[in-house]
Design an enzyme around this catalytic site. Structure first.
Site, PDB file in Angstrom:
ATOM      1  N   ASP A 107       0.893  -1.141   0.000  1.00 17.00           N
ATOM      2  CA  ASP A 107       0.000   0.000   0.000  1.00 17.00           C
ATOM      3  C   ASP A 107       0.940   1.200   0.000  1.00 17.00           C
ATOM      4  O   ASP A 107       2.129   1.056   0.293  1.00 17.00           O
ATOM      5  CB  ASP A 107      -0.895  -0.024   1.241  1.00 17.00           C
ATOM      6  CG  ASP A 107      -1.958   1.064   1.221  1.00 17.00           C
ATOM      7  OD1 ASP A 107      -2.167   1.705   0.168  1.00 17.00           O
ATOM      8  OD2 ASP A 107      -2.580   1.286   2.265  1.00 17.00           O
ATOM      9  N   ASP A 123       0.024   5.099   0.799  1.00 15.16           N
ATOM     10  CA  ASP A 123      -0.200   6.123   1.808  1.00 15.16           C
ATOM     11  C   ASP A 123      -0.158   5.492   3.195  1.00 15.16           C
ATOM     12  O   ASP A 123      -0.898   4.563   3.494  1.00 15.16           O
ATOM     13  CB  ASP A 123      -1.536   6.821   1.567  1.00 15.16           C
ATOM     14  CG  ASP A 123      -1.702   8.066   2.421  1.00 15.16           C
ATOM     15  OD1 ASP A 123      -0.679   8.659   2.810  1.00 15.16           O
ATOM     16  OD2 ASP A 123      -2.851   8.435   2.699  1.00 15.16           O
TER      17      ASP A 123
END
Length: 143
Positions: free
Chosen positions: A6, A8
């Protein structure tokens, strides 16, 4: 090995790069790992997504689009693989609408209704020729 990150909160948080992100990615790549990057952010297309990587000094890891996936790129790829869909009702930012259009699908947009109640939203008439519905982040629509 294949690793999915991922972005952020993992590689960066807000405007700051997570300490060690570059070195970790470099070590994994040097070890032969395939590294994929995914995000559920539907407000950015591939170029804008790569620009975020560049701002954090990580652009070398996203030179190949095959390893970069977010809601926008996944939507574009999904529609591009289907010839039976000609019109989609898209609630989302321009990047999401552009992804659907780039796959040759006409986009029907909702009337901007920020703060509308569920009953008010249910009253909106939708083109009966719509073949698909796409829902993503949209500042001008309440749901």
């Amino acid at each position: 090995d294949t690793i999915v990150f991922d972005c952020d909160g993992v590689l960066w948080s807000g405007g700051a790069t997570i300490p060690g992100a570059y070195d970790t990615l470099q070590a994994l790549r040097a070890g032969g790992a395939k590294i994929y990057f995914m995000s559920n952010n539907s407000s950015r297309g591939a170029a804008a997504f790569r620009a975020v990587f560049a701002r954090h000094g990580l652009e070398e890891f996203v030179a190949d689009d095959r390893y970069v996936w977010n809601s926008v790129t996944a939507t574009r790829r999904w529609f591009a693989e289907r010839s039976d869909i000609s019109k989609a009702y898209v609630v989302g930012c321009e990047a999401l609408r552009a992804a659907v259009r780039s796959a040759g699908v006409a986009v029907v947009e909702p009337t901007p209704r920020r703060g509308a109640t569920p009953d008010e939203l249910a009253e909106e008439r939708i083109d009966p020729d719509v073949d698909a519905v796409v829902l993503g982040f949209q500042l001008d629509y309440g749901y």
